[in-house]
Design a protein around this motif. Structure first.
Motif, PDB file in Angstrom:
ATOM      1  N   LEU A 175      57.427  66.777 202.465  1.00 51.37           N
ATOM      2  CA  LEU A 175      57.268  65.420 201.967  1.00 51.37           C
ATOM      3  C   LEU A 175      55.798  65.025 201.983  1.00 51.37           C
ATOM      4  O   LEU A 175      55.029  65.471 202.837  1.00 51.37           O
ATOM      5  N   ILE A 176      55.403  64.191 201.026  1.00 52.09           N
ATOM      6  CA  ILE A 176      54.046  63.652 200.994  1.00 52.09           C
ATOM      7  C   ILE A 176      54.133  62.139 200.845  1.00 52.09           C
ATOM      8  O   ILE A 176      55.210  61.592 200.558  1.00 52.09           O
ATOM      9  N   LEU A 177      52.997  61.478 201.020  1.00 52.41           N
ATOM     10  CA  LEU A 177      52.940  60.031 200.856  1.00 52.41           C
ATOM     11  C   LEU A 177      52.202  59.693 199.565  1.00 52.41           C
ATOM     12  O   LEU A 177      51.168  60.281 199.245  1.00 52.41           O
ATOM     13  N   GLY A 178      52.754  58.744 198.827  1.00 51.27           N
ATOM     14  CA  GLY A 178      52.109  58.237 197.631  1.00 51.27           C
ATOM     15  C   GLY A 178      51.921  56.738 197.754  1.00 51.27           C
ATOM     16  O   GLY A 178      52.673  56.065 198.475  1.00 51.27           O
ATOM     17  N   PHE A 179      50.913  56.202 197.054  1.00 54.12           N
ATOM     18  CA  PHE A 179      50.617  54.772 197.156  1.00 54.12           C
ATOM     19  C   PHE A 179      50.403  54.194 195.763  1.00 54.12           C
ATOM     20  O   PHE A 179      49.759  54.814 194.913  1.00 54.12           O
ATOM     21  N   HIS A 180      50.969  53.004 195.563  1.00 52.26           N
ATOM     22  CA  HIS A 180      50.949  52.354 194.254  1.00 52.26           C
ATOM     23  C   HIS A 180      50.447  50.925 194.421  1.00 52.26           C
ATOM     24  O   HIS A 180      50.929  50.188 195.290  1.00 52.26           O
ATOM     25  N   GLY A 181      49.503  50.523 193.596  1.00 54.45           N
ATOM     26  CA  GLY A 181      49.008  49.153 193.626  1.00 54.45           C
ATOM     27  C   GLY A 181      49.813  48.267 192.690  1.00 54.45           C
ATOM     28  O   GLY A 181      50.062  48.640 191.540  1.00 54.45           O
ATOM     29  N   CYS A 182      50.239  47.098 193.180  1.00 52.93           N
ATOM     30  CA  CYS A 182      51.030  46.187 192.354  1.00 52.93           C
ATOM     31  C   CYS A 182      50.927  44.781 192.928  1.00 52.93           C
ATOM     32  O   CYS A 182      50.256  44.550 193.932  1.00 52.93           O
ATOM     33  N   ASP A 183      51.597  43.823 192.291  1.00 53.77           N
ATOM     34  CA  ASP A 183      51.652  42.464 192.810  1.00 53.77           C
ATOM     35  C   ASP A 183      52.600  42.419 194.003  1.00 53.77           C
ATOM     36  O   ASP A 183      53.569  43.188 194.070  1.00 53.77           O
ATOM     37  N   GLU A 184      52.340  41.527 194.940  1.00 50.67           N
ATOM     38  CA  GLU A 184      53.135  41.467 196.165  1.00 50.67           C
ATOM     39  C   GLU A 184      54.620  41.262 195.873  1.00 50.67           C
ATOM     40  O   GLU A 184      55.478  41.905 196.496  1.00 50.67           O
ATOM     41  N   HIS A 185      54.952  40.373 194.935  1.00 53.42           N
ATOM     42  CA  HIS A 185      56.367  40.085 194.690  1.00 53.42           C
ATOM     43  C   HIS A 185      57.087  41.318 194.131  1.00 53.42           C
ATOM     44  O   HIS A 185      58.279  41.525 194.405  1.00 53.42           O
ATOM     45  N   VAL A 186      56.372  42.159 193.373  1.00 56.69           N
ATOM     46  CA  VAL A 186      56.962  43.389 192.855  1.00 56.69           C
ATOM     47  C   VAL A 186      57.231  44.358 194.002  1.00 56.69           C
ATOM     48  O   VAL A 186      58.316  44.950 194.095  1.00 56.69           O
ATOM     49  N   ALA A 187      56.253  44.507 194.895  1.00 60.86           N
ATOM     50  CA  ALA A 187      56.417  45.410 196.043  1.00 60.86           C
ATOM     51  C   ALA A 187      57.604  44.995 196.901  1.00 60.86           C
ATOM     52  O   ALA A 187      58.425  45.837 197.307  1.00 60.86           O
ATOM     53  N   LEU A 188      57.720  43.704 197.188  1.00 54.81           N
ATOM     54  CA  LEU A 188      58.811  43.228 198.035  1.00 54.81           C
ATOM     55  C   LEU A 188      60.166  43.396 197.353  1.00 54.81           C
ATOM     56  O   LEU A 188      61.153  43.761 198.001  1.00 54.81           O
ATOM     57  N   ASP A 189      60.220  43.144 196.052  1.00 54.19           N
ATOM     58  CA  ASP A 189      61.491  43.311 195.327  1.00 54.19           C
ATOM     59  C   ASP A 189      61.933  44.773 195.300  1.00 54.19           C
ATOM     60  O   ASP A 189      63.124  45.072 195.378  1.00 54.19           O
ATOM     61  N   ILE A 190      60.970  45.685 195.204  1.00 57.68           N
ATOM     62  CA  ILE A 190      61.312  47.112 195.254  1.00 57.68           C
ATOM     63  C   ILE A 190      61.791  47.492 196.651  1.00 57.68           C
ATOM     64  O   ILE A 190      62.787  48.204 196.815  1.00 57.68           O
ATOM     65  N   LEU A 191      61.095  46.992 197.678  1.00 59.34           N
ATOM     66  CA  LEU A 191      61.489  47.284 199.060  1.00 59.34           C
ATOM     67  C   LEU A 191      62.902  46.789 199.353  1.00 59.34           C
ATOM     68  O   LEU A 191      63.679  47.466 200.034  1.00 59.34           O
TER      69      LEU A 191
END
Length: 202
Positions: free
Chosen positions: A8-24
């Motif tokens: 496994l590896i780690l990936g990081f994506h930049g987005c708006d906070e509300h998008v990140a929370l909705d995905i989480l």
């Protein structure tokens, strides 16, 4: 047989906070990008092992709003635990040669159909970067490579991985540039085992 990645590896994506929370919270799904200029073709994009690069990217978009993109209200980095699976790894010589073959197939197809051969371009002063940020050619070749495998009933790629030399010289005559990175395009959503918000070291 070495094209299937283990671990496994780690990936990081930049987005708006509300998008990140909705995905989480699994209110929405992570949508794949399908722009004609995407660097690695269609897929869900991440910076490999670099939350700082994801943060720099989304902060830059926040400070330099794009007309065709939603305005960023609060820049946020979303982390993901990823299994690359069967990967078109463009750090590997064999995969690079298969992509070169795909380019030749692309050119033959375009010429025989009377269509133009696309080029990677540098939009004038886009975020102040001198690089060819619009990868129309690379995107078309990679997407055609996927389509060729699908049409010939070959095992589809789960992901694409590429190293990019980007930005300005880190210092005079340096062999490094200030935005070098490894980028991931995840095609198979099952490769993403989970999402998280990065935390600060204590």
């Amino acid at each position: 047989m070495y094209t299937t990645k283990s671990g496994l590896i780690l990936g990081f994506h930049g987005c708006d906070e509300h998008v990140a929370l909705d995905i989480l919270l699994q209110k929405i799904k992570f949508k794949p990008s399908e722009n004609k200029y995407d660097w690695l073709g269609k897929g869900m994009y991440f910076w490999e092992n670099s939350p700082s690069r994801a943060e720099q990217f989304i902060t830059n978009l926040y400070n330099n709003p794009q007309k065709d993109k939603p305005k960023i209200e609060k820049p946020t980095v979303l982390g993901a635990v990823i299994d690359l699976g069967f990967c078109l790894d463009l750090t590997d010589y064999y995969c690079l040669q298969t992509l070169k073959d795909a380019y030749e197939y692309y050119c033959d197809l375009q010429i025989s159909s009377g269509w133009e051969i696309l080029e990677n371009t540098n939009p004038k002063n886009f975020l102040g970067n001198p690089d060819n940020l619009w990868r129309q050619l690379d995107c078309a070749v990679i997407n055609l490579h996927h389509k060729f495998r699908e049409d010939n009933e070959l095992l589809p790629y789960d992901s694409v991985r590429g190293v990019f030399v980007e930005g300005n010289e880190l210092y005079p005559t340096a062999g490094f540039r200030d935005k070098n990175h490894i980028q991931l395009s995840i095609i198979n959503p099952n490769c993403i085992k989970g999402f998280f918000l990065p935390r600060e070291k204590e």
